[in-house]
Write a protein that holds these residues in place. Structure first.
Motif, PDB file in Angstrom:
ATOM      1  N   LEU A 100       0.832  -1.208   0.000  1.00 32.31           N
ATOM      2  CA  LEU A 100       0.000   0.000   0.000  1.00 32.31           C
ATOM      3  C   LEU A 100       0.866   1.257   0.000  1.00 32.31           C
ATOM      4  O   LEU A 100       0.608   2.206  -0.733  1.00 32.31           O
ATOM      5  N   ASP A 101       1.908   1.253   0.832  1.00 31.79           N
ATOM      6  CA  ASP A 101       2.775   2.426   0.956  1.00 31.79           C
ATOM      7  C   ASP A 101       3.484   2.742  -0.352  1.00 31.79           C
ATOM      8  O   ASP A 101       3.684   3.905  -0.692  1.00 31.79           O
ATOM      9  N   SER A 102       3.864   1.711  -1.104  1.00 26.18           N
ATOM     10  CA  SER A 102       4.649   1.924  -2.317  1.00 26.18           C
ATOM     11  C   SER A 102       3.794   2.056  -3.566  1.00 26.18           C
ATOM     12  O   SER A 102       4.308   2.396  -4.630  1.00 26.18           O
ATOM     13  N   SER A 103       2.494   1.771  -3.462  1.00 24.99           N
ATOM     14  CA  SER A 103       1.641   1.868  -4.642  1.00 24.99           C
ATOM     15  C   SER A 103       0.918   3.208  -4.665  1.00 24.99           C
ATOM     16  O   SER A 103       1.541   4.237  -4.892  1.00 24.99           O
ATOM     17  N   PHE A 104      -0.363   3.218  -4.399  1.00 29.51           N
ATOM     18  CA  PHE A 104      -1.144   4.437  -4.582  1.00 29.51           C
ATOM     19  C   PHE A 104      -1.519   5.123  -3.273  1.00 29.51           C
ATOM     20  O   PHE A 104      -2.358   6.009  -3.242  1.00 29.51           O
ATOM     21  N   PHE A 105      -0.896   4.716  -2.174  1.00 29.38           N
ATOM     22  CA  PHE A 105      -1.071   5.374  -0.887  1.00 29.38           C
ATOM     23  C   PHE A 105       0.297   5.805  -0.377  1.00 29.38           C
ATOM     24  O   PHE A 105       1.321   5.353  -0.872  1.00 29.38           O
ATOM     25  N   SER A 106       0.306   6.676   0.609  1.00 28.33           N
ATOM     26  CA  SER A 106       1.555   7.090   1.235  1.00 28.33           C
ATOM     27  C   SER A 106       1.412   6.941   2.744  1.00 28.33           C
ATOM     28  O   SER A 106       0.533   7.579   3.355  1.00 28.33           O
ATOM     29  N   LEU A 107       2.253   6.093   3.318  1.00 30.91           N
ATOM     30  CA  LEU A 107       2.236   5.847   4.761  1.00 30.91           C
ATOM     31  C   LEU A 107       3.637   6.106   5.300  1.00 30.91           C
ATOM     32  O   LEU A 107       4.365   5.171   5.629  1.00 30.91           O
ATOM     33  N   PRO A 108       4.040   7.373   5.384  1.00 31.24           N
ATOM     34  CA  PRO A 108       5.424   7.700   5.767  1.00 31.24           C
ATOM     35  C   PRO A 108       5.830   7.068   7.090  1.00 31.24           C
ATOM     36  O   PRO A 108       5.120   7.188   8.094  1.00 31.24           O
ATOM     37  N   GLU A 109       6.957   6.383   7.068  1.00 28.83           N
ATOM     38  CA  GLU A 109       7.583   5.776   8.255  1.00 28.83           C
ATOM     39  C   GLU A 109       6.837   4.561   8.792  1.00 28.83           C
ATOM     40  O   GLU A 109       7.379   3.843   9.641  1.00 28.83           O
ATOM     41  N   ILE A 110       5.624   4.301   8.341  1.00 34.53           N
ATOM     42  CA  ILE A 110       4.843   3.203   8.917  1.00 34.53           C
ATOM     43  C   ILE A 110       5.559   1.871   8.737  1.00 34.53           C
ATOM     44  O   ILE A 110       5.692   1.083   9.680  1.00 34.53           O
ATOM     45  N   THR A 111       6.031   1.599   7.523  1.00 32.70           N
ATOM     46  CA  THR A 111       6.667   0.305   7.285  1.00 32.70           C
ATOM     47  C   THR A 111       7.974   0.182   8.066  1.00 32.70           C
ATOM     48  O   THR A 111       8.287  -0.894   8.593  1.00 32.70           O
ATOM     49  N   ASP A 112       8.747   1.279   8.149  1.00 29.83           N
ATOM     50  CA  ASP A 112       9.981   1.244   8.938  1.00 29.83           C
ATOM     51  C   ASP A 112       9.679   0.913  10.397  1.00 29.83           C
ATOM     52  O   ASP A 112      10.346   0.063  11.015  1.00 29.83           O
ATOM     53  N   VAL A 113       8.679   1.593  10.935  1.00 26.85           N
ATOM     54  CA  VAL A 113       8.300   1.371  12.333  1.00 26.85           C
ATOM     55  C   VAL A 113       7.830  -0.064  12.549  1.00 26.85           C
ATOM     56  O   VAL A 113       8.207  -0.719  13.531  1.00 26.85           O
ATOM     57  N   LEU A 114       7.036  -0.583  11.611  1.00 25.45           N
ATOM     58  CA  LEU A 114       6.492  -1.927  11.780  1.00 25.45           C
ATOM     59  C   LEU A 114       7.558  -3.003  11.626  1.00 25.45           C
ATOM     60  O   LEU A 114       7.516  -4.023  12.318  1.00 25.45           O
ATOM     61  N   VAL A 115       8.507  -2.800  10.727  1.00 32.60           N
ATOM     62  CA  VAL A 115       9.607  -3.760  10.612  1.00 32.60           C
ATOM     63  C   VAL A 115      10.362  -3.827  11.933  1.00 32.60           C
ATOM     64  O   VAL A 115      10.650  -4.915  12.450  1.00 32.60           O
ATOM     65  N   ILE A 116      10.674  -2.662  12.489  1.00 32.86           N
ATOM     66  CA  ILE A 116      11.391  -2.623  13.770  1.00 32.86           C
ATOM     67  C   ILE A 116      10.558  -3.279  14.869  1.00 32.86           C
ATOM     68  O   ILE A 116      11.061  -4.091  15.650  1.00 32.86           O
ATOM     69  N   TRP A 117       9.294  -2.949  14.915  1.00 31.33           N
ATOM     70  CA  TRP A 117       8.411  -3.471  15.967  1.00 31.33           C
ATOM     71  C   TRP A 117       8.266  -4.978  15.865  1.00 31.33           C
ATOM     72  O   TRP A 117       8.341  -5.693  16.871  1.00 31.33           O
ATOM     73  N   MET A 118       8.091  -5.496  14.646  1.00 31.50           N
ATOM     74  CA  MET A 118       7.920  -6.937  14.462  1.00 31.50           C
ATOM     75  C   MET A 118       9.213  -7.698  14.769  1.00 31.50           C
ATOM     76  O   MET A 118       9.182  -8.780  15.359  1.00 31.50           O
TER      77      MET A 118
END
Length: 206
Positions: free
Chosen positions: A32-50
């Motif tokens: 979603l972040d890389s396609s037609f939505f923008s979720l700044p920092e969300i994926t970075d945060v979730l990778v770290i959290w997971m």
């Protein structure tokens, strides 16, 4: 304040999704972040959290996040490939297009690689779309995006193992300098390898 609360609720929802689905959840959010939505920092945060929850699955989480990002980028690339400059003008202002075009015209896929590695607010999606408009070969495009995003996600995973929840603040405060140094090292290695190959080729002809 309402926007901040909305983002906090979204992060909580995203954490729940990632925890419930694991790797597929990270794939979906990165897509979603890389396609037609923008979720700044969300994926970075979730990778770290997971990774903090399950350090042994770090490589798996990083791979799923990177794969989701690459697939999402491929959709944007395809939109630019099929829609041409009209799509580019619909998504971005003329000023942003001109600035990005100057970099893209001068550096080509290197501009895409740099933008794929650096954290927000560095522009990225405009270079993905521009690659499609310029009809860059899809294999080269996927390789560059995969390496850039893979390195970024892997570094986030390593930071999570090393620093725990402090890795999020570390990325926010020092992410751009860290990734810039890594980029510089990679460029030096690339230039050195190219010069070595050319020297070896000249010596072999003697």
């Amino acid at each position: 304040c309402a926007g901040v609360r909305l983002m906090e609720r979204f992060i909580i929802w995203a954490q729940g999704l990632a925890m419930t689905l694991g790797g597929p959840g990270l794939f979906a959010l990165a897509f979603l972040d890389s396609s037609f939505f923008s979720l700044p920092e969300i994926t970075d945060v979730l990778v770290i959290w997971m990774v903090m929850q399950h350090e042994s699955l770090m490589v798996y989480y990083v791979a799923m996040t990177t794969f989701g990002s690459v697939v999402g980028c491929l959709l944007v690339y395809e939109a630019g490939y099929r829609g041409g400059e009209a799509v580019l003008c619909n998504w971005f202002s003329a000023d942003r297009i001109n600035r990005a075009f100057t970099k893209f015209h001068r550096h080509g896929l290197l501009a895409l690689f740099v933008s794929s590695l650096l954290p927000p607010p560095a522009p990225f999606k405009i270079f993905v779309l521009m690659s499609g408009v310029a009809r860059i070969p899809w294999l080269g495009f996927l390789t560059v995006v995969g390496i850039g995003r893979g390195l970024r996600d892997f570094i986030a995973g390593i930071l999570a193992v090393r620093y725990g929840d402090q890795a999020i603040e570390f990325l926010r405060n020092f992410g751009k300098p860290v990734f810039s140094v890594i980029l510089l090292v990679l460029l030096v290695i690339g230039v050195g390898y190219t010069l070595w190959r050319r020297r070896s080729a000249r010596l072999s002809r003697i």
